[in-house]
Design a protein around this motif. Structure first.
Motif, short mmCIF file in Angstrom:
data_model
loop_
_atom_site.label_atom_id
_atom_site.label_comp_id
_atom_site.label_asym_id
_atom_site.label_seq_id
_atom_site.Cartn_x
_atom_site.Cartn_y
_atom_site.Cartn_z
N ALA A 137 -23.61 55.14 54.21
CA ALA A 137 -22.05 55.42 54.49
C ALA A 137 -21.25 54.29 54.97
O ALA A 137 -20.08 54.45 55.22
CB ALA A 137 -21.80 56.70 54.94
N SER A 138 -21.88 53.37 55.42
CA SER A 138 -21.16 51.98 55.76
C SER A 138 -20.96 51.06 54.92
O SER A 138 -22.17 50.94 54.27
CB SER A 138 -21.89 51.44 57.20
N TRP A 139 -19.92 50.53 54.65
CA TRP A 139 -19.57 49.41 53.80
C TRP A 139 -20.78 48.39 53.59
O TRP A 139 -21.46 47.80 52.88
CB TRP A 139 -18.14 49.04 53.87
N THR A 140 -20.68 47.69 55.00
CA THR A 140 -21.71 46.78 55.15
C THR A 140 -23.11 47.20 55.05
O THR A 140 -24.04 46.52 54.55
CB THR A 140 -21.40 46.12 56.47
N LEU A 176 -28.18 47.01 52.03
CA LEU A 176 -29.17 47.69 51.15
C LEU A 176 -29.38 47.09 49.95
O LEU A 176 -30.43 46.79 49.46
CB LEU A 176 -28.67 49.06 51.08
N ILE A 177 -28.33 46.74 49.24
CA ILE A 177 -28.45 46.30 47.54
C ILE A 177 -28.84 44.70 47.73
O ILE A 177 -29.88 44.45 46.90
CB ILE A 177 -26.99 46.24 46.82
N LEU A 194 -20.14 61.60 50.38
CA LEU A 194 -19.29 60.90 49.10
C LEU A 194 -19.14 59.37 49.38
O LEU A 194 -19.38 58.80 48.38
CB LEU A 194 -17.80 61.79 49.31
N LYS A 195 -18.86 58.94 50.54
CA LYS A 195 -18.86 57.67 50.89
C LYS A 195 -20.21 57.02 50.91
O LYS A 195 -20.54 55.75 50.16
CB LYS A 195 -18.24 57.15 52.27
N GLY A 196 -21.16 57.96 51.34
CA GLY A 196 -22.87 57.46 50.93
C GLY A 196 -22.85 57.32 49.60
O GLY A 196 -24.26 56.77 49.37
N HIS A 197 -22.50 57.96 48.69
CA HIS A 197 -22.66 57.71 47.29
C HIS A 197 -22.06 56.64 46.67
O HIS A 197 -22.67 55.68 46.05
CB HIS A 197 -22.60 58.92 46.35
N PHE A 198 -20.80 56.57 47.18
CA PHE A 198 -19.80 55.50 46.55
C PHE A 198 -20.40 54.07 46.86
O PHE A 198 -20.54 53.39 46.08
CB PHE A 198 -18.39 55.65 46.67
N ALA A 199 -20.52 53.87 48.23
CA ALA A 199 -20.70 52.67 48.61
C ALA A 199 -21.87 51.75 48.22
O ALA A 199 -21.68 50.74 47.74
CB ALA A 199 -20.70 52.56 50.32
N PRO A 200 -23.20 52.55 47.97
CA PRO A 200 -24.31 51.78 47.49
C PRO A 200 -23.91 51.51 45.94
O PRO A 200 -24.18 50.51 45.38
CB PRO A 200 -25.46 52.69 47.60
N SER A 201 -23.32 52.57 45.36
CA SER A 201 -22.97 52.47 43.71
C SER A 201 -22.04 51.26 43.65
O SER A 201 -22.22 50.50 42.58
CB SER A 201 -22.35 53.78 43.37
N ARG A 202 -21.07 51.12 44.44
CA ARG A 202 -20.10 50.02 44.30
C ARG A 202 -20.65 48.79 44.50
O ARG A 202 -20.55 47.75 43.48
CB ARG A 202 -19.23 50.00 45.37
N PHE A 203 -21.61 48.43 45.31
CA PHE A 203 -22.36 47.00 45.40
C PHE A 203 -23.42 46.89 44.21
O PHE A 203 -23.65 45.93 43.79
CB PHE A 203 -23.11 46.91 46.58
N ALA A 204 -24.00 48.10 44.02
CA ALA A 204 -25.10 48.26 42.73
C ALA A 204 -24.39 47.64 41.49
O ALA A 204 -24.79 46.84 40.71
CB ALA A 204 -25.80 49.27 42.72
N CYS A 205 -22.96 48.35 41.33
CA CYS A 205 -22.39 48.12 39.97
C CYS A 205 -21.96 46.58 40.03
O CYS A 205 -22.12 45.93 38.95
CB CYS A 205 -21.28 49.02 39.92
#
Ligand code: NAD
Length: 297
Positions: free
Chosen positions: A75-78, A83-84, A125-136
């Motif tokens: 859930a942290s942006w960094t 992770l990615i 919610l952020k913990g789903h979005f943030a990894p998805s954002r960097f994976a995308c």
């Protein structure tokens, strides 16, 4: 026999225990190299431990699979970006992201404090979005370079997010948000060769054992996390190229397809609506349908 995910690299968040652990073991058994991510928190999101992720990595290696541990906070942006990057640096690529990490802080709305709201919405919610954002972003870059992409995101919602569970305003709202996020990401990523789907699982884990204990031993045995992981492995595989933007309830021997909020009735008023006109016509809109929430499940 060649596994469904031979040559693939998968991240499973919150994989140190419960459902995430079970997904990680099966994806590895199917040939994927797995990044076992887990911050090692308490059920309420407090504290952190490296042991849960490390022990699942050891389990995978003992079964002959390949895995590495990540202790990033999803859930942290960094943390999500790290992770990615970790998956690509350690295993050379990324094909599958299973967003699963979660916590609980149940309270009735009138007793909930700001911290309980923020913590649960943040991790889910952020913990789903943030990894998805960097994976995308990673998959889009590879696509622009001309590499063939078969990306997969599998999100984790809950029946609470579909129907709304009293005592779980923070959790249900976040899980409902994850369903909407799934559709958005599916629409955005289709052109890049990435599918995005969502599961709403039921399984005995530390999160739910207090609920399922009353169901008896047979039901507890049937609600093994492994029964949910088969769907995750299928959605992660090339066999599921044609499935995107979908949501499934999965437990025991059952798989259900969910379809979301949609219009079921419409009325028009030629002269434009007034409160009195709404009162007069509202019954036409409901017809035989109930004007109260239905039961859960
Ligand atoms: P669990 O508590 O056994 O596992 C969750 C894991 O997430 C823990 O190991 C925890 O350390 C990790 N985690 C928490 N915050 C994190 C963070 N910020 N970054 C990285 N890791 C973090 O719970 P579970 O039952 O296995 O739940 C897994 C997912 O399934 C959750 O999203 C949950 O909401 C969802 N779910 C479970 C059920 C069920 O019946 N068990 C039902 C509906 C939905």
């Amino acid at each position: 026999m060649v596994g469904l995910l031979e040559g693939n690299v998968a991240i499973v968040t919150g994989a140190g225990r419960g459902l995430g652990r079970s997904h990680a073991l099966l994806l590895a058994d199917e040939g994927a190299h797995v990044v076992v991510n887990d911050l090692g928190t308490g059920l309420d999101g407090q504290g952190s431990q490296t042991l849960p992720a490390e022990s699942v990595v050891a389990e995978i290696r003992a079964r002959g699979g390949a895995a590495s541990a990540s202790h990033d906070d999803v859930a942290s942006w960094t943390g999500a970006e790290t992770l990615i990057r970790h998956a690509v640096a350690q295993h050379g690529r990324l094909d599958v992201l299973v967003n699963n990490a979660g916590i609980l802080r149940d309270r009735m709305a009138f007793n909930m404090n700001e911290e309980d709201w923020d913590a649960v919405v943040r991790v889910h919610l952020k913990g789903h979005f943030a990894p998805s954002r960097f994976a995308c972003a990673y998959w889009r870059e590879r696509h622009k370079e001309g590499s063939p992409i078969r990306g997969r995101i599998i999100n984790t919602s809950s029946e609470a997010g579909v129907i709304g569970n009293a005592g779980q305003a923070n959790y249900s709202a976040a899980k409902g948000g994850i369903l909407a996020l799934t559709v958005v990401l599916a629409r955005e990523m289709e052109r890049y060769g990435v599918t995005v789907n969502c599961i709403a699982p039921r399984a005995v884990t530390r999160m739910t054992e207090h609920i399922f204990q009353g169901f008896g031993e047979d039901a507890m045995a049937e609600l093994d996390p492994a029964s949910v992981s088969a769907l995750v492995a299928y959605l992660a595989s090339r066999e599921a190229d044609h499935v995107t933007g979908q949501a499934f309830i999965a437990y025991g021997r059952t798989l259900q397809l969910l379809k979301g909020w949609h219009t079921v009735a419409e009325i028009d008023h030629p002269a434009g609506w007034t409160p009195a006109a709404v009162r007069e016509r509202i019954g036409d809109l409901f017809g035989a349908a109930s004007s109260r929430p239905g039961p859960l499940g």
